[in-house]
Design a protein around this motif. Structure first.
Motif, PDB file in Angstrom:
ATOM      1  N   ASN A 106       0.838  -1.204   0.000  1.00 42.67           N
ATOM      2  CA  ASN A 106       0.000   0.000   0.000  1.00 42.67           C
ATOM      3  C   ASN A 106       0.873   1.255   0.000  1.00 42.67           C
ATOM      4  O   ASN A 106       0.540   2.256  -0.637  1.00 42.67           O
ATOM      5  N   GLU A 129     -10.352  -7.416  -2.473  1.00 42.30           N
ATOM      6  CA  GLU A 129      -9.990  -8.410  -1.459  1.00 42.30           C
ATOM      7  C   GLU A 129      -9.674  -9.765  -2.088  1.00 42.30           C
ATOM      8  O   GLU A 129     -10.175 -10.082  -3.168  1.00 42.30           O
ATOM      9  N   LYS A 138     -13.665 -10.212   5.877  1.00 39.29           N
ATOM     10  CA  LYS A 138     -12.786  -9.044   6.030  1.00 39.29           C
ATOM     11  C   LYS A 138     -12.829  -8.083   4.841  1.00 39.29           C
ATOM     12  O   LYS A 138     -11.985  -7.190   4.733  1.00 39.29           O
ATOM     13  N   GLU A 141     -12.948  -4.317   5.606  1.00 38.87           N
ATOM     14  CA  GLU A 141     -11.722  -3.886   6.301  1.00 38.87           C
ATOM     15  C   GLU A 141     -10.561  -3.733   5.305  1.00 38.87           C
ATOM     16  O   GLU A 141      -9.810  -2.753   5.343  1.00 38.87           O
ATOM     17  N   VAL A 142     -10.429  -4.731   4.414  1.00 33.83           N
ATOM     18  CA  VAL A 142      -9.348  -4.679   3.418  1.00 33.83           C
ATOM     19  C   VAL A 142      -9.527  -3.472   2.503  1.00 33.83           C
ATOM     20  O   VAL A 142      -8.584  -2.724   2.227  1.00 33.83           O
ATOM     21  N   ARG A 144     -11.154  -0.718   3.139  1.00 29.22           N
ATOM     22  CA  ARG A 144     -10.930   0.508   3.900  1.00 29.22           C
ATOM     23  C   ARG A 144      -9.435   0.797   4.021  1.00 29.22           C
ATOM     24  O   ARG A 144      -8.980   1.921   3.843  1.00 29.22           O
ATOM     25  N   THR A 145      -8.645  -0.253   4.312  1.00 32.68           N
ATOM     26  CA  THR A 145      -7.194  -0.062   4.468  1.00 32.68           C
ATOM     27  C   THR A 145      -6.571   0.372   3.142  1.00 32.68           C
ATOM     28  O   THR A 145      -5.757   1.313   3.098  1.00 32.68           O
ATOM     29  N   GLN A 146      -6.941  -0.310   2.056  1.00 29.73           N
ATOM     30  CA  GLN A 146      -6.358   0.044   0.752  1.00 29.73           C
ATOM     31  C   GLN A 146      -6.786   1.466   0.357  1.00 29.73           C
ATOM     32  O   GLN A 146      -5.981   2.247  -0.137  1.00 29.73           O
ATOM     33  N   SER A 148      -7.769   3.992   2.375  1.00 27.26           N
ATOM     34  CA  SER A 148      -7.206   5.039   3.235  1.00 27.26           C
ATOM     35  C   SER A 148      -5.763   5.304   2.879  1.00 27.26           C
ATOM     36  O   SER A 148      -5.318   6.458   2.798  1.00 27.26           O
ATOM     37  N   SER A 149      -5.020   4.225   2.641  1.00 24.05           N
ATOM     38  CA  SER A 149      -3.614   4.401   2.293  1.00 24.05           C
ATOM     39  C   SER A 149      -3.473   5.163   0.975  1.00 24.05           C
ATOM     40  O   SER A 149      -2.633   6.048   0.838  1.00 24.05           O
TER      41      SER A 149
END
Ligand code: PEP
Length: 259
Positions: A106, A129, A138, A141-142, A144-146, A148-149
């Motif tokens: 990321n 995902e 998940k 969550e995955v 969201r992380t990708q 946000s980064s």
């Protein structure tokens, strides 16, 4: 209203002659296209040659990847200005093959996105995902992380240069497509993330594409689904007639929307 987009990712397929022949044939078929925006992402070696062919055309060109540095000792890499000077307006970043075959993190993808934006290249940012992540609940969550980064620190002025492609890894090149409900649900999550970070107006105007085994047979039910603004197409973009059929489905849908 958001514009519908269909982008072709040829991956490591088509030499210069094959790219030229495809583009010439597609251009002829698209003469009456009015509402759908087309982006071709051929291998680097074909970009410049095709860009000459597309000079007065509305078909746009994109790179499939890029390095974040300006220049230097990075054997085998391509910079943003090289893509620009080869005729590109777009670049695919964070494709799952880059993430999972070439281990791009990321953090690395974020550097590339920032470089693209500061060089006036519009990034097509892929998120998605893996199967085991979906099966263990998940997915959000995955994503969201990708997300946000990728989007941290991107200004409101720059955000409208970005396209997001939701590409579940388990659907890419497998022949398994996400159902319209599955795709729409995750694309809704992405749109809400954009809204949380910016505002609803920006979120509503953000093009969010779906990618993963799109073909003419499934394109209609997907494009009719809320939150899907077009497609990033791999395998089915390699044959002119197959790709054209997908474009046609999207074009007819866009025309219907305007009535
Ligand atoms: C892709 O590579 O971005 C892709 C969606 O591939 P395919 O259409 O072959 O699943």
């Amino acid at each position: 209203m958001r514009r519908n987009i269909v982008a072709a990712n040829w991956k490591m397929n088509k030499d210069v002659q094959e790219s030229y022949d495809f583009t010439k044939s597609l251009s002829k078929k698209l003469l009456n296209l009015k509402r759908t925006h087309i982006i071709l992402c051929p291998p680097f070696t074909s970009l410049f040659y095709i860009s000459e062919l597309l000079k007065n055309s509305s078909i746009a060109l994109g790179g499939q990847n890029m390095h974040y540095e300006k220049s230097g000792a990075f054997t085998g890499e391509i910079s943003a200005s090289m893509l620009k000077s080869s005729g590109c307006d777009y670049v695919i970043l964070g494709h799952s093959e880059r993430r999972h075959v070439f281990n791009e993190s990321n953090e690395l993808i974020k550097k590339k996105i920032d470089t693209a934006l500061s060089n006036d290249l519009k990034p097509i940012i892929c998120v998605g995902e893996k199967l085991e992540e979906r099966q263990s609940g998940k997915t959000s969550e995955v994503i969201r992380t990708q997300y946000s980064s990728a989007f941290i620190g991107i200004s409101e002025q720059k955000i409208n240069q970005c396209i997001i492609a939701y590409e579940p890894v388990w659907a890419i090149g497998t022949g398994i497509t996400a159902t319209p409900e599955q795709a729409s649900e995750v694309q809704g999550v992405i749109r809400n993330l954009v809204s949380e970070q910016y505002n609803r107006e920006i979120a509503d105007s953000m093009p969010i594409l779906y990618g993963g085994s799109v073909k003419s047979a499934n394109a209609k039910s997907l494009i009719e689904t809320e939150n899907i603004d077009g497609f990033l197409v791999g395998g089915a973009s390699l044959v002119v007639d197959h790709f054209f059929e997908i474009i046609n489905v999207v074009e007819q849908f866009s025309i219907g929307q305007e009535k």
